[in-house]
Design an enzyme around this catalytic site. Sequence first.
Site, PDB file in Angstrom:
ATOM      1  N   CYS A   1     -15.358 -25.849  -1.438  1.00 49.77           N
ATOM      2  CA  CYS A   1     -14.168 -26.014  -0.595  1.00 49.77           C
ATOM      3  C   CYS A   1     -13.697 -27.465  -0.549  1.00 49.77           C
ATOM      4  O   CYS A   1     -12.507 -27.725  -0.333  1.00 49.77           O
ATOM      5  CB  CYS A   1     -14.454 -25.524   0.828  1.00 49.77           C
ATOM      6  SG  CYS A   1     -14.549 -23.733   0.979  1.00 49.77           S
TER       7      CYS A   1
ATOM      8  N   CYS B   1     -10.560 -29.344   1.561  1.00 50.03           N
ATOM      9  CA  CYS B   1      -9.513 -28.384   1.920  1.00 50.03           C
ATOM     10  C   CYS B   1      -9.747 -27.791   3.311  1.00 50.03           C
ATOM     11  O   CYS B   1     -10.856 -27.357   3.632  1.00 50.03           O
ATOM     12  CB  CYS B   1      -9.454 -27.260   0.888  1.00 50.03           C
ATOM     13  SG  CYS B   1      -8.191 -26.007   1.235  1.00 50.03           S
TER      14      CYS B   1
ATOM     15  N   ASP C   1     -21.955  -2.911   6.015  1.00 46.61           N
ATOM     16  CA  ASP C   1     -21.394  -3.296   7.315  1.00 46.61           C
ATOM     17  C   ASP C   1     -21.752  -2.268   8.388  1.00 46.61           C
ATOM     18  O   ASP C   1     -20.944  -1.967   9.265  1.00 46.61           O
ATOM     19  CB  ASP C   1     -19.871  -3.435   7.185  1.00 46.61           C
ATOM     20  CG  ASP C   1     -19.245  -4.135   8.382  1.00 46.61           C
ATOM     21  OD1 ASP C   1     -19.947  -4.887   9.065  1.00 46.61           O
ATOM     22  OD2 ASP C   1     -18.042  -3.924   8.624  1.00 46.61           O
TER      23      ASP C   1
ATOM     24  N   THR D   1     -19.994 -19.837   1.085  1.00 45.05           N
ATOM     25  CA  THR D   1     -19.362 -19.595   2.374  1.00 45.05           C
ATOM     26  C   THR D   1     -18.197 -20.557   2.563  1.00 45.05           C
ATOM     27  O   THR D   1     -18.386 -21.774   2.586  1.00 45.05           O
ATOM     28  CB  THR D   1     -20.367 -19.776   3.527  1.00 45.05           C
ATOM     29  OG1 THR D   1     -21.470 -18.890   3.326  1.00 45.05           O
ATOM     30  CG2 THR D   1     -19.706 -19.462   4.868  1.00 45.05           C
TER      31      THR D   1
ATOM     32  N   CYS E   1      -9.715 -14.577  17.217  1.00 43.73           N
ATOM     33  CA  CYS E   1      -9.315 -14.061  15.907  1.00 43.73           C
ATOM     34  C   CYS E   1      -8.380 -12.864  16.052  1.00 43.73           C
ATOM     35  O   CYS E   1      -8.626 -11.954  16.853  1.00 43.73           O
ATOM     36  CB  CYS E   1     -10.558 -13.673  15.117  1.00 43.73           C
ATOM     37  SG  CYS E   1     -10.220 -12.989  13.482  1.00 43.73           S
TER      38      CYS E   1
ATOM     39  N   CYS F   1      -5.671  -9.425  10.132  1.00 46.30           N
ATOM     40  CA  CYS F   1      -4.917 -10.607   9.704  1.00 46.30           C
ATOM     41  C   CYS F   1      -5.508 -11.103   8.401  1.00 46.30           C
ATOM     42  O   CYS F   1      -6.723 -11.045   8.202  1.00 46.30           O
ATOM     43  CB  CYS F   1      -5.024 -11.683  10.788  1.00 46.30           C
ATOM     44  SG  CYS F   1      -4.226 -13.254  10.393  1.00 46.30           S
ATOM     45  N   ASP F   2      -4.659 -11.599   7.501  1.00 50.87           N
ATOM     46  CA  ASP F   2      -5.118 -12.130   6.211  1.00 50.87           C
ATOM     47  C   ASP F   2      -4.764 -13.602   6.018  1.00 50.87           C
ATOM     48  O   ASP F   2      -4.939 -14.142   4.924  1.00 50.87           O
ATOM     49  CB  ASP F   2      -4.498 -11.323   5.055  1.00 50.87           C
ATOM     50  CG  ASP F   2      -4.972  -9.881   5.021  1.00 50.87           C
ATOM     51  OD1 ASP F   2      -6.168  -9.655   5.238  1.00 50.87           O
ATOM     52  OD2 ASP F   2      -4.145  -8.994   4.784  1.00 50.87           O
TER      53      ASP F   2
END
EC number: 1.17.99.6
Length: 389
Positions: free
Chosen positions: A204, A207, A150, A168, A230, A257-258
Amino acid sequence: MTDTPPSFDASLLNQLARDIKQWGQALGFAKVGICDIDLSAEEPKLKAWLAKGYHGEMSYMANHGMMRARPAELHPGTVRVISVRMDYLPPQAGFAKNLEDPTKAYISRYAGGRDYHKLMRNRLKQLGERINQALAELQLPDSGYRPFVDSAPILERPLAAKAGLGWTGKHSLILAKESGSWFFLGELLINLPLPVDIPMADQCGKCVACITSCPTGAIVEPYVVDGRRCVSYLTIELQGAIPLEFRPLLGNRIYGCDDCQLVCPVNREAPLTEEEDFHIRPQLKQMSLLQLFAWDEATFLKNTEGSAIRRIGHERWQRNIAVALGNAPYSAEIVTELEAKRSSASALVAEHIDWALAQQQQKQQAAPSDDRKQQRLLRIIEKGLPRDA
């Protein structure tokens, strides 16, 4: 450099790829994958995302043009990327305890321990040295490796997906059946034409839990996040004032945030990390907003030494907590502490304190609010959290 050099026969490369994965796991990486460097399919997506301004003040996302999608421009000679992931979900994370008590501070669980950048970069460097050692023993040129965590213009998530580390998710994070999304990513760029891994299929389905549960509506469509909305951007990346429209939506989230991960069904089986450096520090665990608001700059720097939190600085730390205090239920003690900080606060913090005081005054005169989205989030967390989390 698409052809295999004469000194590298297929059997040697296959064995080396297997060895690299074993060495990586021995170094603490939960999974290691290998991919080529063709990210041409990602360039139109990146251009469209930038054109819409979804990167906000994160100018580094627009710098260097399309280099993010071209690893060989970042590190000439690169023909493969070794992508790794390292689990970080801490034990006794206390998600529900924090989120159900608006007087406590919520800090994204990746930031509760030591900053992951240096730790992972050192492990990747060790992996690169181990690869070069093996090549030297075979009297072959080194791998020309270069580690990234990162820390450079590179699209780490698409690379991780290509390398088979996961798919993803609709929240744009990488998901894996066995690890959910509670992991960090890192890359080792090399010049060896190793065999590549097979990407995982998107699992996914229909969902949309992450989309409907985002407190600020930042996931504007599946797989696309408007960074400007965000909570992580607003509390970490944004330098100035938090827009008024988002302040009530932050709740008690003072650093990151989670939510999109907490509601994800795939995360129900996520393992806890074995890295003690990622465990939540005592000085950050289940702390009240007022306790953290009382930290002066020296205390902030001491208690966040070696932590990712330190990068936002004391001023933005106070800015974020002031907003959270404004969102807390009315309390005479909160009002007193906000007023006490007001006279010595910077202009940025003072503005948020004034907002918080106005919020507290309104709450003193009004009935409690009905936050149904927050209650739904808490029910999902309590039903679906991994054991001991």
